[in-house]
Design a protein around this motif. Structure first.
Motif, PDB file in Angstrom:
ATOM      1  N   ASP A  44       1.075  -1.121   0.065  1.00 58.36           N
ATOM      2  CA  ASP A  44      -0.200  -0.412   0.071  1.00 58.36           C
ATOM      3  C   ASP A  44       1.320   1.188  -0.120  1.00 58.36           C
ATOM      4  O   ASP A  44       0.930   2.508  -0.089  1.00 58.36           O
ATOM      5  N   GLU A  46       2.246   2.475   2.498  1.00 56.03           N
ATOM      6  CA  GLU A  46       1.704   3.205   3.756  1.00 56.03           C
ATOM      7  C   GLU A  46       1.476   2.388   4.763  1.00 56.03           C
ATOM      8  O   GLU A  46       1.102   0.757   4.651  1.00 56.03           O
ATOM      9  N   ASN A  47       1.841   3.084   5.730  1.00 54.82           N
ATOM     10  CA  ASN A  47       1.325   2.373   7.113  1.00 54.82           C
ATOM     11  C   ASN A  47       0.273   2.255   7.452  1.00 54.82           C
ATOM     12  O   ASN A  47       0.259   4.105   8.396  1.00 54.82           O
ATOM     13  N   GLY A  48      -0.915   1.571   6.980  1.00 55.05           N
ATOM     14  CA  GLY A  48      -2.134   1.908   7.573  1.00 55.05           C
ATOM     15  C   GLY A  48      -2.709   2.138   9.352  1.00 55.05           C
ATOM     16  O   GLY A  48      -3.666   2.369   9.384  1.00 55.05           O
ATOM     17  N   GLU A  49      -1.454   1.062   9.689  1.00 56.83           N
ATOM     18  CA  GLU A  49      -2.562   0.891  11.114  1.00 56.83           C
ATOM     19  C   GLU A  49      -1.808   1.618  12.094  1.00 56.83           C
ATOM     20  O   GLU A  49      -2.262   2.362  13.566  1.00 56.83           O
ATOM     21  N   PRO A  52      -1.476   6.090   8.598  1.00 54.07           N
ATOM     22  CA  PRO A  52      -2.534   6.549   7.883  1.00 54.07           C
ATOM     23  C   PRO A  52      -2.183   7.483   7.344  1.00 54.07           C
ATOM     24  O   PRO A  52      -2.345   8.704   7.922  1.00 54.07           O
TER      25      PRO A  52
END
Length: 332
Positions: A44, A46-49, A52
Motif C-alpha cells: 500500500d 503506507e503504514n495504514g495501522e 495512515p
C-alpha cells in the motif's frame, strides 16, 4: 552518497523517522514484528495501522525479518518500545555489523534495572558509547510525517558520530541539533512523559490552563533536578529535548501520554485506559522507574509521585491534587 539504514520498529514514530530519512534519498529497511503489517506497507506504500494517510517513498522497504533488516545497515534506528528493547536486541542485535551507528528513538526507562535505553544497548551489545546515540525533541509523529517544521537533538559522546547522524536525519522541515549530554537528552525524553500524564489527568478532571502551566513549569523543575543529580547539564533542559519536548507532549491532543492521562482524569481505571489508541504509553510504563531513580538520588519529584499513585496505586485524582497543593510552600 546514500546510506543503508534500518529502522527497527514500525510504530508511528519509527515509521515517521523512516519516511524522513527515505525522503532524503537514503535506502531504508523498516522492520515490523508482524509479517502482515510489513506486507501491507510494501503493497500500500503506507503504514495504514500506525501512520495512515502518508505515502512512503519507494526507497523504503518493510520486512518482518530483523536479520535481513540490519544485515547491510551502517546506521540502525532503534524504535521498539522501551520495555521490549532488551529482548529484541538479545534476539537480533548480534546481526548488526561492527562499527554501525545505533540511534535510540525510545523514550522510556527499563523497569527493574532503571536503565536508559542507551545503557541497555551498551549492556546487551557491548558496543562502545561513541557508537550509541539518542534522538529526542518535540517530535509528534503525525506532524513530522506531514512535513511540518520540527526539530530534534541528537546526543552522543562522540562528536563525529553525532555529526554523521545529524547529516543523515536533517531535512528541509526536520532540523537536527547535536549535543554531547546523553544523560540529559535521554532523561528529559523519559520524564516529560510522566509530566504529560499529569497534564492529561488535570485536563480530564476539568482543571484549566493555570493548572497546566503550573504542572509544566514545576514538571520542568523536577526533570532538571533529577537530571543534574545524575550528571546532566542544566542547560540541556532549556533546549529542544527539555522544555521543547515537554511543551509539545503536555499540550498536544496527538500525545499518547496526555491522552491516556485525560482518560484517567475522566475516571477510567488505569487498566481500562491502556486500551486506547495504538502505541505504548511510555509514561505509564516508566513512572515507577523514574520514581525509584528519584529516591536513589535523593531528589523530590512530587508530580511524578502523584502520577505514580494514580496510575499504579489506585489513588483518586482529587486526593493526588490535594496532596500536591498541600505540600509545604517555599522559595521557587
Amino acid at each position: 552518497m546514500t546510506a543503508e539504514v534500518a529502522v527497527m520498529g514500525s510504530g508511528a514514530w519509527g515509521t515517521a523517522m523512516a519516511k524522513v530519512i527515505a525522503d532524503l534519498g537514503h535506502h531504508v529497511v523498516l522492520w515490523s514484528r508482524r509479517e502482515a503489517l510489513a506486507d501491507a506497507i510494501n503493497q500500500d506504500r503506507e503504514n495504514g495501522e500506525y501512520l495512515p494517510g502518508w505515502r512512503l517513498p519507494e526507497s523504503l522497504v518493510a520486512t518482518a525479518d530483523p536479520v535481513f533488516a540490519v544485515a547491510e545497515a551502517n546506521t540502525v534506528l532503534l524504535a521498539t518500545p522501551a520495555q521490549s528493547l532488551r529482548t529484541n536486541l538479545e534476539s537480533w542485535g548480534g546481526a548488526i555489523k561492527p562499527g554501525t551507528l545505533l540511534l535510540s528513538l525510545a523514550k522510556g526507562l527499563e523497569r527493574g534495572t532503571k536503565l536508559r535505553m542507551t545503557e541497555v544497548v551498551e549492556e546487551v551489545l557491548g558496543r562502545p558509547t561513541g557508537e550509541i546515540a539518542v534522538l529526542s525533541g518535540p517530535n509528534l509523529a503525525l506532524e513530522v510525517a506531514a512535513g511540518q517544521p520540527s526539530g530534534a537533538a541528537i546526543a552522543c559522546s562522540d562528536e563525529s558520530a553525532a555529526l554523521a547522524l545529524q547529516r543523515l536525519c536533517s531535512g528541509p522541515n526536520f532540523r537536527v541539533y547535536t549535543n554531547d549530554d546523553v544523560v540529559g537528552v535521554e532523561l528529559a525524553g523519559v520524564v516529560k512523559n510522566v509530566i504529560a500524564l499529569a497534564c492529561g489527568i488535570a485536563s480530564g478532571f476539568g482543571y484549566g490552563q493555570n493548572t497546566l502551566a503550573v504542572l509544566i513549569t514545576r514538571g520542568l523543575a523536577e526533570i532538571t533536578r533529577l537530571g543534574v543529580a545524575m550528571g546532566a547539564k542544566a542547560s540541556t533542559f532549556s533546549g529542544l529535548a527539555g522544555v521543547g519536548d515537554l511543551v509539545a507532549t503536555c499540550t498536544s491532543p496527538l500525545s499518547r501520554n496526555r491522552a491516556f492521562g485525560v482518560r484517567l482524569g475522566l475516571g477510567e481505571a488505569a487498566k481500562a485506559a491502556t486500551g486506547g489508541p495504538h502505541g505504548v504509553v511510555e509514561g505509564y510504563a516508566s513512572c515507577g522507574a523514574v520514581r525509584e531513580l528519584a529516591a536513589d538520588h535523593g531528589v523530590e519529584m512530587p508530580i511524578t509521585e502523584a502520577v505514580y499513585q494514580v496510575c499504579h496505586e489506585g489513588a483518586a485524582v482529587r486526593e493526588a491534587v490535594e496532596s500536591l497543593m498541600g505540600r509545604k510552600i517555599g522559595a521557587e
